[in-house]
Design an enzyme around this catalytic site. Sequence first.
Site, PDB file in Angstrom:
ATOM      1  N   HIS A 320      41.234  48.534  56.717  1.00 50.84           N
ATOM      2  CA  HIS A 320      41.406  47.202  56.123  1.00 50.84           C
ATOM      3  C   HIS A 320      40.288  46.942  55.102  1.00 50.84           C
ATOM      4  CE1 HIS A 320      43.252  43.210  56.031  1.00 50.84           C
ATOM      5  NE2 HIS A 320      42.040  42.802  55.715  1.00 50.84           N
ATOM      6  N   ALA A 321      40.674  46.560  53.885  1.00 45.08           N
ATOM      7  CA  ALA A 321      39.704  46.436  52.793  1.00 45.08           C
ATOM      8  C   ALA A 321      38.634  45.390  53.096  1.00 45.08           C
ATOM      9  CB  ALA A 321      40.434  46.064  51.502  1.00 45.08           C
ATOM     10  N   HIS A 350      40.016  41.625  44.209  1.00 47.61           N
ATOM     11  CA  HIS A 350      39.658  40.701  45.299  1.00 47.61           C
ATOM     12  C   HIS A 350      38.313  41.103  45.913  1.00 47.61           C
ATOM     13  CE1 HIS A 350      40.416  38.166  48.925  1.00 47.61           C
ATOM     14  NE2 HIS A 350      39.718  39.123  49.518  1.00 47.61           N
ATOM     15  N   GLU A 351      38.172  42.358  46.236  1.00 46.09           N
ATOM     16  CA  GLU A 351      36.938  42.824  46.891  1.00 46.09           C
ATOM     17  C   GLU A 351      35.731  42.705  45.965  1.00 46.09           C
ATOM     18  OE1 GLU A 351      36.906  43.114  49.952  1.00 46.09           O
ATOM     19  OE2 GLU A 351      39.067  43.167  50.231  1.00 46.09           O
ATOM     20  N   HIS A 354      34.139  39.388  45.955  1.00 44.06           N
ATOM     21  CA  HIS A 354      33.150  39.190  47.022  1.00 44.06           C
ATOM     22  C   HIS A 354      31.792  39.755  46.602  1.00 44.06           C
ATOM     23  CE1 HIS A 354      35.887  37.684  50.026  1.00 44.06           C
ATOM     24  NE2 HIS A 354      36.588  38.791  50.112  1.00 44.06           N
ATOM     25  N   GLU A 378      36.885  33.959  49.204  1.00 44.29           N
ATOM     26  CA  GLU A 378      38.155  34.686  49.108  1.00 44.29           C
ATOM     27  C   GLU A 378      38.875  34.443  47.790  1.00 44.29           C
ATOM     28  OE1 GLU A 378      38.803  36.938  51.144  1.00 44.29           O
ATOM     29  OE2 GLU A 378      37.332  36.415  52.684  1.00 44.29           O
ATOM     30  N   HIS A 478      42.760  40.431  61.469  1.00 45.94           N
ATOM     31  CA  HIS A 478      41.721  39.410  61.617  1.00 45.94           C
ATOM     32  C   HIS A 478      41.613  38.856  63.031  1.00 45.94           C
ATOM     33  CE1 HIS A 478      42.920  39.869  57.475  1.00 45.94           C
ATOM     34  NE2 HIS A 478      41.759  39.371  57.086  1.00 45.94           N
ATOM     35  N   TYR A 488      41.861  32.065  53.813  1.00 48.58           N
ATOM     36  CA  TYR A 488      42.840  32.655  52.890  1.00 48.58           C
ATOM     37  C   TYR A 488      43.853  31.619  52.424  1.00 48.58           C
ATOM     38  CZ  TYR A 488      40.798  36.950  54.691  1.00 48.58           C
ATOM     39  OH  TYR A 488      39.916  37.929  55.068  1.00 48.58           O
TER      40      TYR A 488
HETATM   41  O1  X8Z Z   1      41.926  40.445  54.471  1.00 51.17           O
HETATM   42  C1  X8Z Z   1      42.094  40.269  53.287  1.00 51.17           C
HETATM   43  C2  X8Z Z   1      41.202  40.974  52.257  1.00 51.17           C
HETATM   44  C3  X8Z Z   1      39.849  41.263  52.802  1.00 51.17           C
HETATM   45  S1  X8Z Z   1      38.845  39.869  52.912  1.00 51.17           S
HETATM   46  C4  X8Z Z   1      41.835  42.290  51.881  1.00 51.17           C
HETATM   47  N1  X8Z Z   1      43.113  39.476  52.850  1.00 51.17           N
HETATM   48  C5  X8Z Z   1      44.009  38.786  53.765  1.00 51.17           C
HETATM   49  C6  X8Z Z   1      44.914  39.765  54.503  1.00 51.17           C
HETATM   50  O2  X8Z Z   1      44.986  40.925  54.095  1.00 51.17           O
HETATM   51  O3  X8Z Z   1      45.575  39.342  55.453  1.00 51.17           O
HETATM   52  C7  X8Z Z   1      43.412  39.154  51.458  1.00 51.17           C
HETATM   53  C8  X8Z Z   1      44.643  38.319  51.497  1.00 51.17           C
HETATM   54  C9  X8Z Z   1      44.817  37.852  52.906  1.00 51.17           C
HETATM   55 ZN    ZN Z   2      38.418  38.941  51.094  1.00 49.32          ZN
END
Ligand code: X8Z
Ligand code: ZN
Length: 579
Positions: A320-321, A350-351, A354, A378, A478, A488
């Site tokens: 997960h990024a 997106h990254e 941050h 975010e 998450h 988000y």
């Molecule tokens: O978790 C993330 C990022 C890392 S902070 C890739 N996002 C959420 C997800 O993937 O559920 C970005 C959009 C929503």
């Molecule tokens: Zn993020």
Amino acid sequence: MLAEPSSSSATEFLARTEERLRVLAIESQQADWVYQTFINSDTESLASHAFSRLLSATAELVKESTRVPVTGGPPSDARKLKLLRLTLPLIASSAPGESEELSRLVTVMAGRFAKGRHVMRGETEPLDLQGLSHVLEESRDPSRLEDAWTGWHRVGREIRPEFEKYVALANRGARELGFADTGAMWRSKYDMDPDDFAKETDRLWADVRPLYEALHAYVRRRLFEFYGPERVEPNGPIPAHFLGNMWAQSWEGIFPLLAPVPSPPGVDLTKVLVARKTTPVEMVRFAERFFVSLGLEPLPATFWERSMLTRPRDREVVCHASAWDIDFENDLRIKMCVEITGDDFRTIHHELGHNYYQRAYARQPFLFQDSAHDGFHEAIGDTIALSVTPEYLRQIGLLDREPETGADMGLLLQRALEKVAFLPFGLVVDRWRWDVFSGKISPSEYNASWWAMRRGYQGIKPPEPRGELEFDPGAKYHVPSNVPYMRYFLAHILQFQFHRALTRAIGAPGPLHTVSIYDSKEAGRRLGKMMEMGSSQEWPDALEAMTGERRMSAEGLIEYFAPLKRWLDEQNRGVPVGW
Ligand code: X8Z
Ligand code: ZN
């Protein structure tokens, strides 16, 4: 040994506290980096211990802080003392062994999630989340879709026992610090009363809900036509596995099924990147160049040496990024299993958002080294990614020419499938966790309540009835990783507010979806001004510094999608809306 002299003032206490937390946080991040990029029992234990030291020191310092007189110091002292209680999304109680146990639970849950695999029917090789996500995105065969969906969701079962214990322990910690529960602690991070914050999210949702419902109705109609009435009800919730994404959180995977017909060719960024044989490093370079075009500094050499951009073949990692600032100075990194797709092209922006935020506030004192609120963190990179327009892609040489003007509706629909579809999911994850932490939802109804909310907000249902042996929230990164999620939802609103404000600031004409802030030093100056503030001021001040507004507002998002909303309303004539 002499006992440490007790602090005589808040300023002195805070200086000592910030230094201690900084050192422990660096150690914890270093261990966590190694764990997440090389999962085994040793790294799990190292990461868990380092995190537990940070947990117990934080709880101890928060308690000590209540005895420190605030009078006499600068106003920033009072703010720092307030933020100190909120630095971590998790707090353990002072009972012996509890920070060790809580830290272990979270580390183990994250590891279980990362190791999830499923062998598809008729195949022999197990697929990981990325592989299963490809099936969800590409297959149109209902039984394969269901197989990939249920196969991945099985990972939740293994997370459930730890999750239950974690909820109880996390709440004990939060209560010791004076919060009602961990959810209330999370809601206290927004410079307003926690209940008012919940109302604020309701207000924003009410503003965007008509747009979501119009999109939902249009998509359901097309799926009804494609899969038939036995599989898709014309006026009920949509089966979650038909939406092109494991959590039905973004629907651009099924864009080809939905594109306006006849449609002029839009932009298939994935195709362009693959045809050009773009590498992951080159994708990150493209994103870095965007930030540099705004007047920001290039990334440090260590970023390129230390980041993990592709999935290693020989070990388990957390794919997960995420973006990291290991030493709170300039040791910036991202960790991602990049695939050559338009989707990952945006995620890289997106990254880096941050990383650029982290770097901008690195000169703030430790307790202010954070975003104005977590939705801001975010939203930065996403704001930049909104500027990845066809015109921008042409400017940087990724497209030979822009698509014909008639392609606009396709592009807007594609964006809406990514951004508008996400909104209720962004709400659900923490609406559910808030109720879990408060005890409103008990463990015996974890899964049923999850699906009741998914149905209520998103208008979706599971491919098959789900019982309480399952734990479907655990199949979303998450949840096992203890990352709050409302950020988000907020970011999906804020990024359009930012985009609109920057568009106006640079005097760009034209509808919002055609504007790119690429190469605009004025846009960069505004972004920088806000990011440098870190969390030193309340978020309305930071918002004002950049946009001139003090309230979060969905107006930017509504304006951005206004042409699509008109089009959807036309398409939906005679079609049921709602579920
Ligand atoms: O978790 C993330 C990022 C890392 S902070 C890739 N996002 C959420 C997800 O993937 O559920 C970005 C959009 C929503
Ligand atoms: Zn993020």
